[in-house]
Design an enzyme around this catalytic site. Structure first.
Site, PDB file in Angstrom:
ATOM      1  CG  ASP A 189      22.211  36.377  53.622  1.00 21.70           C
ATOM      2  OD1 ASP A 189      21.001  36.105  53.580  1.00 21.70           O
ATOM      3  OD2 ASP A 189      22.635  37.503  53.932  1.00 21.70           O
ATOM      4  N   GLY A 200      23.497  30.777  49.399  1.00 22.20           N
ATOM      5  CA  GLY A 200      24.878  30.467  49.065  1.00 22.20           C
ATOM      6  C   GLY A 200      25.616  31.656  48.480  1.00 22.20           C
ATOM      7  CE1 TYR A 223      20.907  44.832  54.853  1.00 20.43           C
ATOM      8  CE2 TYR A 223      23.177  45.377  54.339  1.00 20.43           C
ATOM      9  CZ  TYR A 223      22.058  45.540  55.138  1.00 20.43           C
ATOM     10  OH  TYR A 223      22.102  46.400  56.206  1.00 20.43           O
ATOM     11  CG  HIS A 274      19.274  44.304  60.317  1.00 20.34           C
ATOM     12  ND1 HIS A 274      18.655  45.478  59.956  1.00 20.34           N
ATOM     13  CD2 HIS A 274      20.348  44.193  59.510  1.00 20.34           C
ATOM     14  CE1 HIS A 274      19.325  46.068  58.990  1.00 20.34           C
ATOM     15  NE2 HIS A 274      20.374  45.303  58.688  1.00 20.34           N
TER      16      HIS A 274
END
Length: 703
Positions: free
Chosen positions: A338, A343, A422, A472
């Site tokens: 990410d 960024g 997320y 994950h």
């Protein structure tokens, strides 16, 4: 909950010298100047796409003495301001037909108005994505005729809204040299399509367009496996499933929650001093540090000191990797980086009073660049506030009933990023006892995919009818650049071992701490069976009380390291994810644990490669990368939105002070804290011995 913004506090000042500090983020004029110098290299109609214009930090050999001189009020000299620039030349062939021939990297000297370095990057070097590009990819995917034809086969109700989630393509070594996006499609609740906040992750589709990121066109359509094997099937009419919303208007909200107000009637105890357009110094309870902000790492702390003593040259979240467990195409490539792929600064939220931060708040804004090389303001991307975290220390003299107690006041420097589905709440937390914590709270919505009714798979959990959330990992790397009373430090491994049972230890209860000095750069792992702890020492500075080296130790939580096979692309690319800690010798420019360019990367250019140089790290300028994370075995309670999962790394003083540094914190009392419930006094019977005039000892009993 509510919040109070006290206008007179925190104290926000302006430094007398407003010239740009060497480590302040680039100003708006500097961003424009850097872009202008790059544009000047080409004919006027050349179409440049700027991906990054950010501060090129000064060499440490120049900056470290500058910061020390500055702190102690000595002349500093001058350090040139420089910008690091990444850009593409669009729609122009240079040496071939691929985008890889057009991606450039440059360092621009803004002070001297010249370009110090400039070169074209080679194969498998790709830029991160950005907001403008992601929106274009979404548009391209949904306007493609082939994609529309597949959507038509679903026979959805009129007015149904389709959503595209672009993902960085990932790597598997199969026809993946050019830069691409893999799009996953969803839809809003067809019965309420006008609701833009509808949870589309509850309605995933099996159509997945792949976009060429140079030509911006769909180059193929993948179809997702929805059973328990690798097979796919043709698009069929969609069976409408019920929605699963997270927004409050769709819930029956609790009615028994009373307000909890965070009120600081005299304002906050910290001060924030602006140093030019973009720089700020924060001072609080003997702490002082500079706050920076950039597109990749988001917030960065520099020159961290406690009571004037140097502790850390630079602290930042270096990288993160989120590899998924589904082995089937195209999910086998699903491994987000990410920070490197987009960024933390680019994805930073505009924080809101009373929601993201409570109390008396100070906000810091950022400044990034857009694709045209123009400055882009990022408002309220960092919030600074205080919080109460229970008791800091306490002792009750049970003989007298007197309790000495102080509260644990903390300073929080926080940023929140949204990565499509997320959220990560990222915070540096300082306390009054000389400790720094780095805290990550993971929340948001699971990344979902379709699954057939009645099917279960061992690599994920069905969280809603027709919805699979694959397991994950979240693996983070915190970069710690120490200067514990100076820059020549060492890393020590402490372990607790039992003493041999012998005449000296006849009962077999004795144990000792054994210390091993790390000589060369390497990767290291925790071992909780021997309480293995990593300690950063300055062996040249001794504690005045016990003569031990001053130090800070690292408290990191256990986590399952990278599960994927060592020969997999997941493992090769996430170079930091196979050890709890890496230690390397400092080199300028080595900041990102997975390497400078993570988009469709191949590995071999990150912290694992640096550590394999086996350089001396004893009593020299070293850097430590601390890994921590979550193994996210998905559960139905994580949907439709995930309760926060909290993980922390602590940097804690060891023989650095001559006593508890929080001993001078004012005691906690009702007059100061204004609580509404007073605890019952605690007093126990006691017996004490008193020495008389002639040396006799007698016992007295008190109730």
């Amino acid at each position: 909950m509510s919040t109070e913004q006290v206008l007179s506090s925190p104290t926000v000042g302006v430094a007398k010298q407003l010239s740009v500090h060497p480590i302040s983020p680039l100003t708006s004029s500097e961003i424009s100047a850097a872009a202008g110098l790059i544009k000047g290299l080409y004919p006027s109609k050349t179409d440049l796409q700027f991906k990054t214009i950010t501060l090129e930090e000064p060499a440490k050999t120049h900056l470290a003495p500058y910061l020390d001189a500055e702190y102690h009020g000595r002349p500093t000299g001058r350090i040139d301001r420089k910008a690091f620039v990444n850009y593409y030349i669009r729609n122009t062939k240079i040496t071939g037909n691929n985008e890889q021939d057009k991606f450039h990297e440059a360092v621009v000297n803004l002070t001297q108005r010249r370009i110090d370095s400039h070169f074209r990057l080679g194969p498998n070097k790709h830029s991160p994505g950005d907001g403008e590009e992601v929106l274009l990819v979404e548009k391209v995917a949904l306007e493609d005729e082939g994609v529309r034809a597949e959507i038509a086969k679903l026979q959805l109700p009129e007015g149904t809204v389709i959503i595209s989630d672009p993902w960085i393509y990932g790597s598997d070594g199969i026809d993946d040299d050019r830069r691409m996006y893999q799009c996953f499609l969803y839809m809003r609740d067809p019965m309420n399509s006008s609701d833009a906040d509808s949870n589309h992750y509850a309605l995933p589709l099996a159509i997945s367009p792949v976009i060429d990121a140079e030509q911006f066109k769909v180059i193929r359509i993948d179809f997702l496996p929805t059973g328990n094997d690798h097979s796919t099937k043709e698009t069929q009419p969609y069976k409408i499933q019920p929605p699963n919303e997270y927004t409050p208007e769709h819930q029956t909200l609790r009615t028994d929650l009373k307000p909890l107000n965070v009120i600081q009637p005299e304002g906050a105890s910290f001060t924030a001093t602006k140093t030019g357009e973009t720089g700020e110094i924060i001072e609080w309870q003997k702490w002082s540090f500079r706050v920076g902000f950039n597109a990749r790492e988001g917030m960065v702390l520099y020159d961290v000191r406690y009571d004037g003593r140097s502790l850390f040259y630079r602290l930042s979240l270096s990288d993160m990797s989120i590899p998924y467990a589904d082995p089937r195409h195209p999910f086998h490539k699903k491994a987000a980086f990410d920070l490197g792929d987009v960024g933390a600064g680019v994805m930073a939220n505009n924080l809101k009073l009373g929601c993201d931060c409570l109390g008396s708040i100070h906000y810091l804004s950022g400044l990034l660049s857009d694709s045209k090389g123009e400055p882009t303001p990022m408002e309220n991307v960092i919030c600074v506030h205080e919080q109460d975290n229970g008791i800091g220390w306490k002792h009750t003299n049970y003989r007298t009933g007197r309790a000495a107690v102080v509260r644990n006041r903390e300073l929080v420097v926080q940023s929140i990023i949204t990565v499509s589905n997320y959220e990560y709440i990222l915070a540096f937390i300082f306390n009054q006892a000389g400790m720094i914590e780095y805290e990550v709270r993971a929340t948001g919505i699971l990344s979902t995919q379709p699954i057939d009714e009645g099917v279960e798979v061992p690599w994920g959990t069905v969280v809603h009818p027709g919805v699979l959330a694959a397991h994950h990992q979240h693996i983070f790397s915190l970069r710690v650049d120490p200067m514990i009373d100076g820059h020549n430090n060492r890393l020590v491994v402490d372990e607790v071992h039992p003493m041999p049972r012998n005449d000296f230890n006849p009962h077999g209860v004795g144990y000792v701490v054994e210390e091993t000095v790390v000589q060369e750069s390497c990767g290291l792992d925790l071992d909780f069976d021997v309480n293995r702890t990593f300690v950063i020492q300055n062996n040249a500075v001794k504690n005045p009380v016990n003569g031990k080296p001053v130090a800070y130790k690292i408290h990191a939580p256990p986590f399952q390291k990278m599960v994927a096979d060592p020969d997999s692309f997941h493992h090769k690319r996430a170079e930091f994810a196979d050890h709890n800690l890496y230690v390397t010798k400092y080199r300028d420019g080595e900041i990102y644990a997975a390497g400078k360019y993570t988009n469709q990367s191949r590995g071999g250019e990150g912290v694992r490669a640096w550590a394999n140089r086996r350089e001396n790290v004893k009593d020299t300028d070293l850097v430590v990368y601390v890994q921590f994370g979550l193994q996210h075995i998905t559960r139905i309670e994580d949907f439709p939105v995930m309760p926060c999962e909290v993980i922390k790394v602590a940097l804690k003083p060891v023989n650095f002070f001559d006593r508890n540094p929080a001993i001078d914190v004012p005691p906690s009392n009702q007059e100061f804290n204004r609580s509404t419930l007073v605890a019952e006094q605690h007093k126990q019977p006691a017996v004490s011995a008193v020495v008389g005039e002639k040396g006799e000892v007698c016992c007295t009993s008190k109730l």
